[in-house]
Design an enzyme around this catalytic site. Sequence first.
Site, short mmCIF file in Angstrom:
data_model
loop_
_atom_site.label_atom_id
_atom_site.label_comp_id
_atom_site.label_asym_id
_atom_site.label_seq_id
_atom_site.Cartn_x
_atom_site.Cartn_y
_atom_site.Cartn_z
N ASP A 213 -4.62 -5.10 -1.21
CA ASP A 213 -5.15 -6.33 -0.59
C ASP A 213 -4.16 -7.49 -0.70
O ASP A 213 -4.31 -8.49 -0.01
CB ASP A 213 -6.49 -6.71 -1.23
CG ASP A 213 -6.41 -6.69 -2.74
OD1 ASP A 213 -5.70 -7.54 -3.32
OD2 ASP A 213 -7.05 -5.83 -3.37
N SER B 20 -7.52 1.60 -7.98
CA SER B 20 -8.95 1.86 -7.87
C SER B 20 -9.39 2.72 -9.06
O SER B 20 -8.58 3.14 -9.87
CB SER B 20 -9.27 2.52 -6.52
OG SER B 20 -8.14 3.10 -5.93
N ASP B 21 -10.67 2.98 -9.16
CA ASP B 21 -11.22 3.72 -10.30
C ASP B 21 -10.76 5.18 -10.28
O ASP B 21 -10.32 5.67 -9.25
CB ASP B 21 -12.75 3.61 -10.27
CG ASP B 21 -13.20 2.18 -10.52
OD1 ASP B 21 -12.73 1.59 -11.50
OD2 ASP B 21 -13.99 1.66 -9.71
N ASP C 173 -2.75 -2.02 -10.53
CA ASP C 173 -3.98 -2.54 -9.91
C ASP C 173 -4.56 -1.42 -9.08
O ASP C 173 -4.46 -1.41 -7.86
CB ASP C 173 -3.62 -3.75 -9.03
CG ASP C 173 -4.82 -4.26 -8.25
OD1 ASP C 173 -5.95 -3.93 -8.62
OD2 ASP C 173 -4.60 -4.96 -7.25
N TYR D 273 -10.12 -11.30 -11.52
CA TYR D 273 -9.37 -10.05 -11.74
C TYR D 273 -7.88 -10.21 -11.43
O TYR D 273 -7.02 -9.85 -12.25
CB TYR D 273 -9.99 -8.97 -10.86
CG TYR D 273 -9.27 -7.65 -10.87
CD1 TYR D 273 -9.37 -6.78 -11.95
CD2 TYR D 273 -8.49 -7.26 -9.78
CE1 TYR D 273 -8.71 -5.57 -11.96
CE2 TYR D 273 -7.83 -6.04 -9.77
CZ TYR D 273 -7.93 -5.20 -10.87
OH TYR D 273 -7.27 -4.00 -10.86
N GLN D 274 -7.56 -10.77 -10.28
CA GLN D 274 -6.15 -10.83 -9.84
C GLN D 274 -5.32 -11.72 -10.77
O GLN D 274 -4.17 -11.39 -11.10
CB GLN D 274 -6.01 -11.35 -8.40
CG GLN D 274 -7.16 -10.95 -7.49
CD GLN D 274 -6.91 -9.73 -6.64
OE1 GLN D 274 -6.16 -8.84 -7.04
NE2 GLN D 274 -7.54 -9.68 -5.49
N ASP E 289 2.67 7.03 -3.02
CA ASP E 289 1.86 7.29 -4.20
C ASP E 289 2.54 6.71 -5.45
O ASP E 289 3.72 6.96 -5.69
CB ASP E 289 1.66 8.80 -4.34
CG ASP E 289 0.92 9.16 -5.61
OD1 ASP E 289 -0.15 8.57 -5.84
OD2 ASP E 289 1.41 10.00 -6.38
N1 AAT Z 1 -6.89 -5.94 -6.08
C1 AAT Z 1 -8.09 -5.27 -5.76
C2 AAT Z 1 -8.47 -4.23 -6.59
C3 AAT Z 1 -8.27 -2.92 -6.54
S1 AAT Z 1 -7.40 -2.25 -5.28
C4 AAT Z 1 -6.88 -0.67 -5.72
C5 AAT Z 1 -5.80 -0.15 -4.78
O1 AAT Z 1 -5.17 1.00 -5.37
C6 AAT Z 1 -6.27 0.30 -3.39
O2 AAT Z 1 -5.60 -0.45 -2.42
C7 AAT Z 1 -5.89 1.79 -3.34
O3 AAT Z 1 -5.52 2.22 -2.05
C8 AAT Z 1 -4.74 1.83 -4.31
N2 AAT Z 1 -4.40 3.16 -4.87
C9 AAT Z 1 -5.25 4.13 -5.28
N3 AAT Z 1 -4.59 5.21 -5.73
C10 AAT Z 1 -3.26 4.92 -5.64
C11 AAT Z 1 -2.06 5.62 -5.95
N4 AAT Z 1 -2.09 6.87 -6.46
N5 AAT Z 1 -0.86 5.01 -5.73
C12 AAT Z 1 -0.82 3.76 -5.21
N6 AAT Z 1 -1.92 3.04 -4.90
C13 AAT Z 1 -3.13 3.60 -5.10
C14 AAT Z 1 -8.85 -2.18 -7.70
C15 AAT Z 1 -10.34 -2.31 -7.77
C16 AAT Z 1 -10.96 -1.89 -9.05
C17 AAT Z 1 -12.42 -1.51 -8.89
C18 AAT Z 1 -13.18 -1.57 -10.14
N7 AAT Z 1 -14.48 -0.94 -10.05
#
Ligand code: AAT
Length: 285
Positions: free
Chosen positions: A89, A160-161, A158, A64-65, A140
Amino acid sequence: LKQGWFSEINGLWPGIAQSLEVEKILYEGQSEYQHVLVLQTKSYGKALVLDGIIQCTEKDEFSYQEMISFLPLCSHPNPKTVLIVGGGDGGVAREVAKFPGVEKIYQVEIDNKVVEVSKQFLPFMAKGFSDPKVNLHIGDGFEFMKQHNNEFDVIITDSSDPVGPAISLFQEPYFALLKKALKPNGIVCCQAGTVWSNLDQVQDTLTHCKSIFPKVAYGVSSVPTYPTGQIGYMLGSLNPETNFNEPLKTFSEDELDKMELRYYNDKIHRASFELPRFAKKSLKL
Ligand code: AAT
């Protein structure tokens, strides 16, 4: 944890859940934004879990990264300034820092707890933060984007869902802000779910991206510990001439070894955009 197993049960992928056998809970806590869990698993090394969703495991995070970083970077003629949204991370920062010619890396992550916990338990990813090119801002991503104009060659989301703090990063206003924050001919790449469990979500993200960017593409790579064993990447370019299928930058085997790339090469780059027929048809790609 039922009998030593963690299961990723979530309404985003109803009726199916990935499970990991757990040897030890290394950290568990509640941050201002989400539940944070670090596991020592039996077969996939350490795992970071946020609000019950696997973010990455030690064994397969590189897929992924590397892909979310190198797909856009290799599609841009000369990326110098890069923004990472999310990625607490440090793994994406680690990958972007490898790219020749990148001078400045800005990152906006909402949750400082994720950064702290990663530095403590996941140093193989968090080492990305110690690169002198990286400037980390806690905040944010959506709000951050409003304050930046014409600044970045590449923006990598990158995130989260689309539940909890990340919802806004999947909607059309965010893509409009991305465009504004990009320099001319800039490129974006966003985590975009998979065609097996979230075809509707991919379709929506594609529609948003298409309404803003003259050139778009959707690619996938395999990540065993993400739902359905894969993850998608939504790419958009302000330059209508961009051909995502043909990387502008390619590396020799020797260079790939030196950069410690374990998944990405130019053949994987091209192949990632080849979709199965059902996905191609529903996404009209
Ligand atoms: N590299 C690992 C994968 C990730 S991490 C997703 C990151 O997004 C998390 O650290 C979370 O805290 C951050 N995040 C979430 N919302 C926001 C926002 N509004 N602004 C900034 N950062 C945010 C992704 C994993 C994917 C999973 C797939 N199922």
